[in-house]
Design an enzyme around this catalytic site. Structure first.
Site, PDB file in Angstrom:
ATOM      1  N   LYS A 192       0.844  -1.194   0.000  1.00 53.95           N
ATOM      2  CA  LYS A 192       0.000   0.000   0.000  1.00 53.95           C
ATOM      3  C   LYS A 192       0.880   1.245   0.000  1.00 53.95           C
ATOM      4  CE  LYS A 192      -1.858   2.568   3.164  1.00 53.95           C
ATOM      5  NZ  LYS A 192      -1.845   3.889   2.463  1.00 53.95           N
ATOM      6  N   SER A 246       5.072   6.808  10.862  1.00 60.87           N
ATOM      7  CA  SER A 246       5.118   7.440  12.184  1.00 60.87           C
ATOM      8  C   SER A 246       5.095   6.407  13.298  1.00 60.87           C
ATOM      9  CB  SER A 246       3.921   8.390  12.346  1.00 60.87           C
ATOM     10  OG  SER A 246       2.714   7.650  12.508  1.00 60.87           O
ATOM     11  N   THR A 247       5.630   6.804  14.442  1.00 60.41           N
ATOM     12  CA  THR A 247       5.625   5.929  15.607  1.00 60.41           C
ATOM     13  C   THR A 247       4.197   5.647  16.065  1.00 60.41           C
ATOM     14  OG1 THR A 247       7.799   6.726  16.305  1.00 60.41           O
ATOM     15  CG2 THR A 247       6.429   5.711  17.994  1.00 60.41           C
ATOM     16  N   LEU A 248       3.317   6.623  15.975  1.00 65.01           N
ATOM     17  CA  LEU A 248       1.923   6.445  16.376  1.00 65.01           C
ATOM     18  C   LEU A 248       1.262   5.339  15.543  1.00 65.01           C
ATOM     19  CD1 LEU A 248      -0.567   7.300  17.998  1.00 65.01           C
ATOM     20  CD2 LEU A 248      -1.000   9.052  16.231  1.00 65.01           C
ATOM     21  N   GLY A 250       2.811   3.027  13.854  1.00 67.96           N
ATOM     22  CA  GLY A 250       3.509   1.779  14.148  1.00 67.96           C
ATOM     23  C   GLY A 250       2.931   1.077  15.363  1.00 67.96           C
ATOM     24  N   GLU A 268       9.919   0.744  10.784  1.00 73.34           N
ATOM     25  CA  GLU A 268      10.936   1.805  10.681  1.00 73.34           C
ATOM     26  C   GLU A 268      10.190   3.102  10.913  1.00 73.34           C
ATOM     27  OE1 GLU A 268      12.653   4.872   9.703  1.00 73.34           O
ATOM     28  OE2 GLU A 268      12.597   4.197   7.602  1.00 73.34           O
ATOM     29  N   CYS A 302      13.155  10.716   7.992  1.00 74.68           N
ATOM     30  CA  CYS A 302      13.125  10.213   9.363  1.00 74.68           C
ATOM     31  C   CYS A 302      14.466  10.390  10.056  1.00 74.68           C
ATOM     32  CB  CYS A 302      12.709   8.747   9.377  1.00 74.68           C
ATOM     33  SG  CYS A 302      13.661   7.700   8.263  1.00 74.68           S
ATOM     34  N   GLU A 399       9.400  15.156  16.589  1.00 77.40           N
ATOM     35  CA  GLU A 399       9.770  15.101  15.172  1.00 77.40           C
ATOM     36  C   GLU A 399       8.934  16.098  14.374  1.00 77.40           C
ATOM     37  OE1 GLU A 399      10.810  11.672  11.942  1.00 77.40           O
ATOM     38  OE2 GLU A 399       8.933  11.438  13.040  1.00 77.40           O
TER      39      GLU A 399
END
Length: 499
Positions: A192, A246-248, A250, A268, A302, A399
């Site tokens: 995607k 993004s970490t969110l 992830g 990542e 990143c 970030e």
């Protein structure tokens, strides 16, 4: 199947590109089940370039069934690694032959400069495909000594169906990072792309067919994260998710994976990379590398070196030289040969970055240069340098993903290390010094997955990439990435042990 054609008439590229706009499932383009579409915008002016199909859970299900069938019948262990490598190399050849067109599409869709795409993104993508083509027939287990009445060995087998979700900042490069090791190891892929930047992934689909990939081995499903991405993450036929973003998001993917079939997950994620500049640096080269570290790709990386720690003895000289260099960077048309920075990718991203700039001002940091919109249309932001930054400020801790640098003075090596590690992230860092002992000592002390010495953004296909802490799980690139795309099976053969 519908497509759109764009005529490029720019200083750096003149030509025509035709891009299919459907979903690529089981070797052909199809309409989405729910007939939805997504508008793709030009970040230079905010106008619509075209509309592409919007996949949903129903389309992910169709793609998953096609991929599983291809894995069992036409790929995986049914196709020798040497043959998989030949096909991957053919794809690299085709991408090389169309490099200018793909570079132009990246510039149009993402807003990055044509020169950056042509000299960076596209060659790196080709290199990754070739690197993993070379690995395809070298994925092997080992024989393990036990005793004379047993033969024990391991096999590294493909996992199966891999769901890949990639971001908008490096669309084609991230695609290559995902499909390269996955396909080399014998997996099949449902990818995607970002709903913001799907054009190069779609344009690549006819090349998948031309290269010789069997139907169903690679499937490209456009769609929103909340629909197609969610469905891919929770689908019971998908055996692994490889995500960059993004970490969110992830965290959400990990949660969904744990609640469904406990699929393997590699992530990542974000970063807040420090650059540490000591008194003894080559000032001219350091300024160029630090600028590259934060402003390359408009700060949309990143690994962007957004926290710049400068030792007190060189602080004034560095800031002066860094300011002059930053002011020399041309912001404007991505297709102009002398443009360094184009627009941010979207209105949302533009507003996010401007929000951080306002936050920096409100919390007491000083806008040394920049800090404003560039021009009257599109999503352009001036390269921005903040000084007088404190450790607890949002612009230091969070970030930003834009052309915004926080410059911070330090005195001792120990102080720099402590401040550099004061972050939730741990993706990368850079150290600038002529003292090799200190360079290695500090590199080993920073809590980050990549340490660059006297450079930044210097990745290699053969060297692993990934983060510590909340910057991710697992590794991309190199031999290390292959570990995340295989299952290790232990085989015990009885050769004389009788009961």
């Amino acid at each position: 199947m519908s497509s759109f054609t764009y005529q490029f008439d720019t200083p750096t590229y003149k030509g025509t590109s035709t891009v299919p706009t459907g979903l690529f499932i089981n070797g052909k383009f199809v309409e989405p089940v729910e007939k939805g579409t997504i508008e793709v915008l030009n970040p230079v002016n905010g106008k619509v370039i075209t509309s592409v199909a919007a996949g949903t859970a129903a389309d992910i299900d169709i793609a998953a069934q096609a991929a599983k069938k291809a894995f069992k019948e036409r790929w995986g262990l049914k196709v020798p690694g040497a043959q998989r490598g030949i096909i991957l190399n053919k794809l690299a050849d085709l991408l090389q032959a169309n490099a200018d067109e793909f570079s132009a599409l990246e510039a149009l869709n993402v807003g990055k400069t044509f020169n950056l795409a042509r000299n960076g993104d596209i060659p790196r993508s080709i290199a990754v495909l070739r690197y993993y083509a070379g690995w395809a027939d070298k994925i092997q287990g080992k024989t393990i000594e036990t005793n004379e009445k047993k033969l024990a060995y391991t096999r590294h087998e493909p996992i199966g169906v891999v769901g890949a979700i990639i971001p908008w900042n490096y669309p084609l490069t991230m695609l290559s990072w995902k499909i390269g090791p996955a396909l080399a190891a014998g997996n099949v892929v449902i990818l995607k792309p970002s709903e913001l930047t799907p054009l190069t992934a779609l344009r690549l689909c006819p090349l998948f067919v031309e290269a010789g990939f069997p139907d169903g081995v690679i499937n490209i499903v456009n769609g929103y994260g909340s629909t197609a991405g969610q469905a891919l993450s929770e689908h019971m036929t998908v055996d692994k998710i490889a995500f960059t973003g993004s970490t969110l998001t992830g965290r959400k993917i990990m949660e969904v994976a744990s609640k469904t079939n406990l699929k393997k997950v590699t992530l990542e994620l974000g970063g807040k990379s420090p650059g540490i500049i000591f008194d003894d640096v080559d000032l001219e080269q350091t300024v160029k590398w630090v600028s590259h570290g934060i402003f390359m790709n408009h700060g949309q990386a990143c690994t962007a070196g957004s926290r710049i720690f400068v030792q007190a003895g060189i602080y004034d000289k560095f800031l002066k030289a860094f300011t002059e260099h930053t002011l020399s960077l041309k912001v404007g048309d991505p297709f102009a040969p002398d443009t360094y920075q184009g627009p941010q990718v979207s209105q949302t991203q533009f507003e996010r970055i401007m929000g951080y700039i306002r936050s920096g001002k409100e919390e007491g940091a000083i806008v040394h240069i920049g800090g404003e919109r560039h021009g009257n249309e599109g999503y352009f932001i001036q390269p921005t340098i903040f000084t007088e930054c404190k450790p607890n400020m949002k612009i230091v801790q969070e970030e930003i993903f834009g052309p915004v640098a926080a410059v911070i003075k330090f005195t001792t090596e120990e102080e720099a290390i402590e401040q550099a590690n004061d972050t939730l992230y741990g993706l990368a860092c850079s150290i600038y010094t002529r003292d090799i002992d200190r360079a290695i000592r500090v590199a080993h002390s920073i809590e980050a997955g990549t340490a660059w010495i006297n450079c930044h953004h210097s990745t290699e296909s053969s060297v692993p990439f990934g983060g510590f802490k909340q910057s991710g799980i697992g590794r991309e690139l190199g031999e290390y990435a292959l570990e995340h795309y295989t299952n290790v099976k232990a085989v015990h053969v009885n050769i004389g042990n009788r009961l």
